[in-house]
Design a protein around this motif. Structure first.
Motif, PDB file in Angstrom:
ATOM      1  N   TYR A 184       0.980  -1.404  -0.250  1.00 50.60           N
ATOM      2  CA  TYR A 184       0.036   0.198  -0.372  1.00 50.60           C
ATOM      3  C   TYR A 184       0.991   1.070  -0.182  1.00 50.60           C
ATOM      4  O   TYR A 184       1.755   1.749   0.604  1.00 50.60           O
ATOM      5  N   MET A 186      -0.084   4.536   0.058  1.00 47.31           N
ATOM      6  CA  MET A 186      -0.214   5.249   0.897  1.00 47.31           C
ATOM      7  C   MET A 186       0.593   4.998   2.303  1.00 47.31           C
ATOM      8  O   MET A 186       0.215   6.335   2.955  1.00 47.31           O
ATOM      9  N   ASP A 188       3.197   5.257   5.383  1.00 45.51           N
ATOM     10  CA  ASP A 188       4.479   5.582   5.965  1.00 45.51           C
ATOM     11  C   ASP A 188       5.251   4.930   6.545  1.00 45.51           C
ATOM     12  O   ASP A 188       4.648   4.248   7.457  1.00 45.51           O
ATOM     13  N   GLY A 350       6.102   5.798   3.203  1.00 50.70           N
ATOM     14  CA  GLY A 350       5.314   5.025   2.473  1.00 50.70           C
ATOM     15  C   GLY A 350       5.528   4.317   0.467  1.00 50.70           C
ATOM     16  O   GLY A 350       5.545   3.581   0.964  1.00 50.70           O
TER      17      GLY A 350
END
Length: 360
Positions: A184, A186, A188, A350
């Protein structure tokens, strides 16, 4: 130490009908009465391989004064089956001085070497690219805090409830967290890894694990590891230059929300992508370890139903290992075939800069 003080048989080796004369740790004791008013002792005995129910029916009042919970006892008993569970019928017990036993025979410990896991922990901290976050982790994981973290259990009973269990649990979550952050964009990655490292840090204060059975400290019961952990992070963050308040709040949120629900003890719900992931990874790893422990305890190999598991509110269909428990197992998560720690990629904002190199 007298050779007679060494354990000869462990709970995991007991078989129905077996005569037992050996040392155990008294983990629970209740002086009760039968329906006819006769006193008896309901006991739980343990060693490093597990815990077993026991009953002493004769002369219970006298033997009740012989030992307290947390004491070591020499037990004479017979292994019996009661409601499809093995139980010890105790004929006598005698207090044994702590100096006469080897504590490691009664203290459940992680299958992974503690030194190996500590080296992996240091590799994880070194993989964090966010410099202020890495400094925060280094400031926390040192000295007495590090020593206690390496040895602490992750829980009193349900999962990873053994010496080194907290570190094993943490590294397992990190292994999944790194792969999830790759999946993923997105996420972090540094924030998720930091949260995984710190989410249970205050269990070193919540539990008293200097002796068995493990129990809660007063501070652990009154405050709990979520709030204690958040306090630890905020104190350490005061001395880290360049670590802004927003980032400290996000790390703290990961700790406070990782139980996932208000009714499970989280003062806030997960409200960031990293917090949502951490909650589910934590829950998943705890349940997988719980089921693995059940598989280890099954006497017969093959797929079979467990008794009703109250913590999970269901029966489970699991594959027992039986005699296969003695067969060398594949390396544990995060352990290479040569015993080397996992190599961690450096994740920032991320994005995985390169694929994780895992040696299993």
């Amino acid at each position: 130490m007298s050779q007679n003080s060494l354990k000869k048989i462990f709970i995991a080796q007991l078989q129905q009908g077996q005569q037992v004369s050996d040392i155990f740790l008294l983990s629970r004791k209740t002086l009760a009465e039968t329906k006819a008013g006769k006193p008896y002792l309901a006991l739980a005995l343990m060693d490093k391989t597990g815990e077993i129910e026991a009953r002493l029916w004769d002369d219970a009042v006298r033997y009740d004064a012989e030992a307290d919970v947390g004491d070591f006892v020499l037990v004479n008993a017979t292994a019996k089956s009661y409601r499809d569970q093995l139980q010890l019928g105790v004929s006598s017990l005698q207090h044994v001085d702590d100096a006469q036993v080897q504590l490691e025979q009664f203290m459940p410990t992680s299958k992974r070497p503690l030194a190996e896991m500590e080296a992996e922990l240091q590799a994880v901290i070194g993989s964090v690219q966010d410099a202020p976050l890495q400094q925060l982790l280094q400031a926390i994981f040192q000295g007495e805090t590090l020593e206690r973290f390496v040895r602490a259990p992750a829980a009193k009973k349900m999962h990873h409830a053994y010496i080194g269990g907290l570190l094993e649990h943490t590294l397992s979550i990190i292994g999944m967290a790194v792969k999830t952050a790759e999946h993923y964009p997105m996420i972090d990655g540094d924030m998720l890894v930091a949260g995984a490292l710190l989410h249970d840090i205050a269990k070193i204060s919540e539990f008293d694990f200097g002796s068995v059975p493990f129990d809660y400290t007063d501070q652990g019961r009154l405050v709990g590891h979520l709030v204690l952990g958040a306090e630890m992070v905020r104190r350490a963050a005061e001395n880290i230059q360049g670590l802004d308040r927003d980032k400290v709040d996000r790390v703290t949120h990961l700790i406070l929300s990782h139980h996932g629900q208000l009714e499970f003890g989280s003062p806030v719900l997960p409200m960031t992508p990293e917090a949502m992931l951490l909650h589910h990874l934590d829950d998943m790893d705890a349940k997988m370890n719980y089921m693995e422990q059940l598989c280890d305890k099954m006497e017969e190999p093959g797929w079979q139903w467990t008794a009703y598991q109250r913590p999970l509110e269901r029966f489970l269909y699991l594959q027992g290992r039986g005699e296969e428990q003695n067969v060398p197992m594949a390396p544990q998560s995060g352990q290479s075939k040569q015993g080397a720690p996992r190599k961690y990629t450096r994740l920032s904002n991320g994005q995985a800069k390169q694929k994780q190199q895992s040696l299993f």
